[in-house]
Design a protein around this motif. Structure first.
Motif, PDB file in Angstrom:
ATOM      1  N   LEU A   1       6.923  84.731  -3.166  1.00  0.00           N
ATOM      2  CA  LEU A   1       8.239  84.882  -3.769  1.00  0.00           C
ATOM      3  C   LEU A   1       8.063  84.865  -5.279  1.00  0.00           C
ATOM      4  N   VAL A   2       8.569  85.892  -5.939  1.00  0.00           N
ATOM      5  CA  VAL A   2       8.392  86.043  -7.382  1.00  0.00           C
ATOM      6  C   VAL A   2       9.758  86.084  -8.046  1.00  0.00           C
ATOM      7  N   ALA A   3      10.016  85.115  -8.920  1.00  0.00           N
ATOM      8  CA  ALA A   3      11.222  85.130  -9.743  1.00  0.00           C
ATOM      9  C   ALA A   3      10.881  85.829 -11.061  1.00  0.00           C
ATOM     10  N   VAL A   4      11.501  86.969 -11.311  1.00  0.00           N
ATOM     11  CA  VAL A   4      11.209  87.751 -12.510  1.00  0.00           C
ATOM     12  C   VAL A   4      11.677  86.973 -13.732  1.00  0.00           C
ATOM     13  N   VAL A   5      10.737  86.666 -14.614  1.00  0.00           N
ATOM     14  CA  VAL A   5      11.013  85.817 -15.772  1.00  0.00           C
ATOM     15  C   VAL A   5      11.521  86.676 -16.923  1.00  0.00           C
ATOM     16  N   HIS A   6      12.682  86.321 -17.454  1.00  0.00           N
ATOM     17  CA  HIS A   6      13.198  86.981 -18.640  1.00  0.00           C
ATOM     18  C   HIS A   6      14.141  86.026 -19.353  1.00  0.00           C
ATOM     19  N   TYR A   7      14.146  86.091 -20.654  1.00  0.00           N
ATOM     20  CA  TYR A   7      15.001  85.232 -21.471  1.00  0.00           C
ATOM     21  C   TYR A   7      15.240  85.918 -22.804  1.00  0.00           C
ATOM     22  N   LYS A   8      16.294  85.501 -23.468  1.00  0.00           N
ATOM     23  CA  LYS A   8      16.711  86.124 -24.709  1.00  0.00           C
ATOM     24  C   LYS A   8      16.260  85.294 -25.899  1.00  0.00           C
ATOM     25  N   THR A   9      15.882  85.991 -26.960  1.00  0.00           N
ATOM     26  CA  THR A   9      15.589  85.359 -28.240  1.00  0.00           C
ATOM     27  C   THR A   9      16.365  86.131 -29.312  1.00  0.00           C
ATOM     28  N   LYS A  10      16.066  85.826 -30.566  1.00  0.00           N
ATOM     29  CA  LYS A  10      16.760  86.541 -31.636  1.00  0.00           C
ATOM     30  C   LYS A  10      16.313  87.998 -31.733  1.00  0.00           C
ATOM     31  N   LEU A  11      15.206  88.343 -31.074  1.00  0.00           N
ATOM     32  CA  LEU A  11      14.745  89.724 -31.065  1.00  0.00           C
ATOM     33  C   LEU A  11      15.626  90.570 -30.153  1.00  0.00           C
ATOM     34  N   HIS A  12      15.791  91.829 -30.525  1.00  0.00           N
ATOM     35  CA  HIS A  12      16.667  92.712 -29.755  1.00  0.00           C
ATOM     36  C   HIS A  12      16.106  92.964 -28.355  1.00  0.00           C
TER      37      HIS A  12
ATOM     38  N   GLY B   1      14.796  81.760   8.715  1.00  0.00           N
ATOM     39  CA  GLY B   1      13.512  82.140   8.141  1.00  0.00           C
ATOM     40  C   GLY B   1      13.568  82.529   6.678  1.00  0.00           C
ATOM     41  N   GLU B   2      14.764  82.463   6.023  1.00  0.00           N
ATOM     42  CA  GLU B   2      14.833  82.798   4.611  1.00  0.00           C
ATOM     43  C   GLU B   2      14.164  81.708   3.787  1.00  0.00           C
ATOM     44  N   ARG B   3      13.784  82.062   2.608  1.00  0.00           N
ATOM     45  CA  ARG B   3      13.120  81.118   1.722  1.00  0.00           C
ATOM     46  C   ARG B   3      14.044  80.774   0.562  1.00  0.00           C
ATOM     47  N   CYS B   4      13.802  79.619  -0.020  1.00  0.00           N
ATOM     48  CA  CYS B   4      14.539  79.247  -1.212  1.00  0.00           C
ATOM     49  C   CYS B   4      14.202  80.227  -2.328  1.00  0.00           C
ATOM     50  N   THR B   5      15.197  80.833  -2.925  1.00  0.00           N
ATOM     51  CA  THR B   5      14.928  81.895  -3.887  1.00  0.00           C
ATOM     52  C   THR B   5      14.367  81.383  -5.195  1.00  0.00           C
ATOM     53  N   ARG B   6      14.291  80.072  -5.399  1.00  0.00           N
ATOM     54  CA  ARG B   6      13.728  79.559  -6.633  1.00  0.00           C
ATOM     55  C   ARG B   6      12.264  79.191  -6.476  1.00  0.00           C
ATOM     56  N   LEU B   7      11.700  79.422  -5.282  1.00  0.00           N
ATOM     57  CA  LEU B   7      10.313  79.052  -5.073  1.00  0.00           C
ATOM     58  C   LEU B   7       9.391  80.133  -5.585  1.00  0.00           C
ATOM     59  N   GLY B   8       8.181  79.705  -5.959  1.00  0.00           N
ATOM     60  CA  GLY B   8       7.133  80.641  -6.303  1.00  0.00           C
ATOM     61  C   GLY B   8       7.278  81.366  -7.622  1.00  0.00           C
TER      62      GLY B   8
ATOM     63  N   VAL C   1      14.816  87.904  -7.751  1.00  0.00           N
ATOM     64  CA  VAL C   1      13.755  87.251  -6.981  1.00  0.00           C
ATOM     65  C   VAL C   1      13.241  88.235  -5.936  1.00  0.00           C
ATOM     66  N   ARG C   2      11.934  88.404  -5.893  1.00  0.00           N
ATOM     67  CA  ARG C   2      11.314  89.377  -5.007  1.00  0.00           C
ATOM     68  C   ARG C   2      10.488  88.691  -3.929  1.00  0.00           C
ATOM     69  N   LEU C   3      10.591  89.194  -2.713  1.00  0.00           N
ATOM     70  CA  LEU C   3       9.714  88.806  -1.622  1.00  0.00           C
ATOM     71  C   LEU C   3       8.704  89.944  -1.449  1.00  0.00           C
ATOM     72  N   ILE C   4       7.455  89.666  -1.776  1.00  0.00           N
ATOM     73  CA  ILE C   4       6.409  90.679  -1.772  1.00  0.00           C
ATOM     74  C   ILE C   4       5.405  90.343  -0.676  1.00  0.00           C
ATOM     75  N   GLU C   5       5.062  91.346   0.119  1.00  0.00           N
ATOM     76  CA  GLU C   5       4.141  91.160   1.237  1.00  0.00           C
ATOM     77  C   GLU C   5       2.897  92.033   1.039  1.00  0.00           C
ATOM     78  N   PHE C   6       1.722  91.426   1.293  1.00  0.00           N
ATOM     79  CA  PHE C   6       0.447  92.119   1.153  1.00  0.00           C
ATOM     80  C   PHE C   6      -0.282  92.146   2.489  1.00  0.00           C
ATOM     81  N   ASP C   7      -1.073  93.177   2.673  1.00  0.00           N
ATOM     82  CA  ASP C   7      -1.953  93.296   3.824  1.00  0.00           C
ATOM     83  C   ASP C   7      -3.341  92.804   3.399  1.00  0.00           C
TER      84      ASP C   7
END
Length: 559
Positions: free
Chosen positions: A396-407, A513-520, A225-231
């Motif tokens: 807050l960005v949760a990096v999406v990844h999951y496994k399938t039958k593909l390598h 001030g921390e955020r829930c890591t499952r948000l966003g 999970v990433r906390l990304i800040e922009f100007d």
């Protein structure tokens, strides 16, 4: 009698309705009809009174809301000042795409069909209600609906019986032509700050400079999970609780290189794009444009291809074995095979081309924009406040990844791309814009507010104290705004209510001030494609309640 001129108007949020509209246009072209395709908001609705045959293809988003590219049309069509019978000269049909797991299933299509009848439109057939939850997907309704539509058009225009249609294996002319230039790419393709200051939008996003990209979960944790800040200084962007930021991702550099190898393209070559039919060149593509920018920022080559991709690819195939397999995947009877090959393992369009090398090598560059859809923007919840962080925007960005039958593991395009950006290695600018929400909070700050909904739905309100429920119950989050309690501590009035039977209660969100890591999360990538859960019957639910059993993977709460 002359052949009728067909107008296809679509309202699409994620591209599914647009893809279905393109499929209808190709069928009309094979019947040698004059056809136009436009989004509903790009069409001058005042000209609808002069049309003769129109098909509306629209999806439903959220809780019965119209897509973003048909909201202006929607507001105009439901004006009370429009007289009844004003569209009496128009023959039309409505095809809706929805998901029956939502309460307002295909609400937009149903309401549009009813409104058109009030305005006097002669509907050629009942409204089509395609369901993504069907075991065969939306095509279970789309296929018979299209067949019934063309039968109705033939009855309405008997002269079409004398027209010899194009065969299914004959390729249609491309929508655009590429005119390559002699000189190679001399400058980079980075997004430039607009010279004239305008409010950032989808057509004119603001290139926000990334300030930080920090992982907030432990390195050993399974979820990145990433906390990304922009100007956002000088952008005129303003946001409040409930608003979302939209970001259009880019394809990976290795995917672009692999694509060029398969099709024999030079990524540094430049071209001028011209339309071969009455349609506009995509506004996001500069003129001239490089092949690298087209593949990197515009064409969605890493998406799971739809059925229409195989239909068009079959007409371009020269190898007999590959063409037979592509024809099977694009047929109505081959959808189970297509689901097992492509949709279930989430095989990308790039990987499909690698499996059909002879066909890929023979694809003409003019067909690229017909084969591959445009990359759609992703919505992210905003995890900061302008009052606490002026001229800053955090997500807050949760990096999406999951496994399938593909390598090779499956990864979400946008979340993976954002996580790969490192502002410490050089300046990084991400084009973005903000979409306003519809929820408004009470003006009185002392008024308690209780929000209950899916995790991705209430995540925009992360600046409020968060009480996290277990994620197995649809990732429900309860957010409470109550004065007089310490930050990160469960408010006393709810402490006895929010208790799990036989458990220790609910964990409050982290303090400080921390955020829930499952948000966003990037919710468009979070859904598992065409994987569908088997739904229990009402009788089964009643039996469980009478026996006091809870199904596996579920928990009950007394709140």
């Amino acid at each position: 009698m002359s052949s009728p001129a067909l107008l296809v108007l679509y309202g699409s949020q994620t591209g599914t309705a647009q893809d279905t509209a393109h499929r209808l246009v190709r069928q009309a072209q094979r019947r040698r009809l004059k056809v136009r395709l436009m989004s509903l908001d790009s069409y001058d609705v005042a000209q609808l009174i002069s049309e003769t045959l129109v098909v509306f293809v629209c999806s439903t988003t959220g809780e019965g809301d119209p897509p973003d590219n048909m909201k202006n049309f929607w507001r105009f069509l439901f004006k009370k000042s429009l007289p009844a019978g004003s569209l009496s000269r128009l023959d039309g049909a409505v095809l809706g795409l929805g998901d029956s797991s939502y309460p307002k299933f295909n609400f937009v299509a149903k309401k549009l069909h009813k409104r058109l009848l009030q305005l006097g439109v002669s509907m050629l057939l009942p409204v089509g209600l395609a369901d993504d939850q069907h075991e065969l997907g939306p095509d279970a309704v789309v296929d018979p609906w299209l067949s019934a539509f063309w039968e109705a058009v033939s009855v309405l225009n008997p002269s079409l019986a004398d027209v010899v249609p194009l065969s299914e294996d004959e390729p249609l002319p491309p929508s655009f032509s590429f005119h390559f230039l002699d000189e190679k790419l001399g400058t980079d393709d980075r997004l430039k700050v607009p010279s004239v200051q305008t409010l950032p939008s989808q057509s004119c996003p603001f290139p926000a400079r990334m300030l930080s990209n920090r992982r907030v979960t432990e390195p050993t944790h399974f979820q990145d999970v990433r906390l990304i800040e922009f100007d956002i200084s000088g952008s005129s962007i303003e946001f409040a609780a409930g608003d979302v930021v939209l970001i259009r991702p880019c394809n990976a550099a290795e995917d672009v290189q692999r694509f060029c190898q398969l099709l024999g393209l030079d990524p540094d070559s430049r071209f001028v794009l011209r339309a071969t039919e009455p349609s506009a060149v995509p506004a996001r593509l500069p003129q001239p444009c490089s092949v690298r920018r087209l593949l990197r920022q515009h064409l969605d080559i890493a998406a799971v291809p739809r059925r229409s991709f195989f239909e068009l690819l079959a007409t371009l195939a020269s190898n007999e074995l590959e063409r037979d397999k592509l024809v099977e995947f694009s047929s109505a009877g081959g959808q189970d095979e297509l689901h097992a090959y492509c949709h279930r393992p989430r095989r990308t369009a790039l990987e499909v081309l690698a499996d059909f090398p002879h066909t890929a090598a023979g694809i003409k560059v003019d067909y690229l924009l017909d084969l591959f859809p445009e990359i759609q923007p992703r919505s992210f919840s905003i995890a900061s406040s302008l009052k606490a962080h002026p001229h800053r925007l955090q997500i807050l960005v949760a990096v999406v990844h999951y496994k399938t039958k593909l390598h090779k593991p499956r990864r979400g395009l946008c979340s993976t791309w954002l996580a790969s950006l490192d502002p410490q290695q050089g300046e990084v600018c991400v084009p973005l814009w903000v979409k306003k929400g519809t929820l408004r909070f009470p003006t009185d700050a002392d008024t308690p507010v209780l929000l209950v909904g899916p995790g991705t739905g209430v995540a925009p309100f992360s600046q409020l104290p968060v009480l996290r429920l277990p994620l197995r119950v649809q990732r429900l989050l309860l957010l409470l705004r109550v004065g007089g309690h310490d930050e990160g501590q469960t408010p006393a009035p709810l402490h006895g209510v929010l208790q799990r039977p036989g458990g220790e209660g609910l964990r409050p969100a982290p303090g400080g001030g921390e955020r829930c890591t499952r948000l966003g999360p990037d919710h468009q990538e979070k859904r598992p494609g065409l994987h569908r859960r088997k739904r229990q019957t009402d009788a089964g639910r009643r039996a469980e309640r009478s026996e006091g059993r809870v199904p596996a993977g579920r928990r009950r709460f007394c709140c």
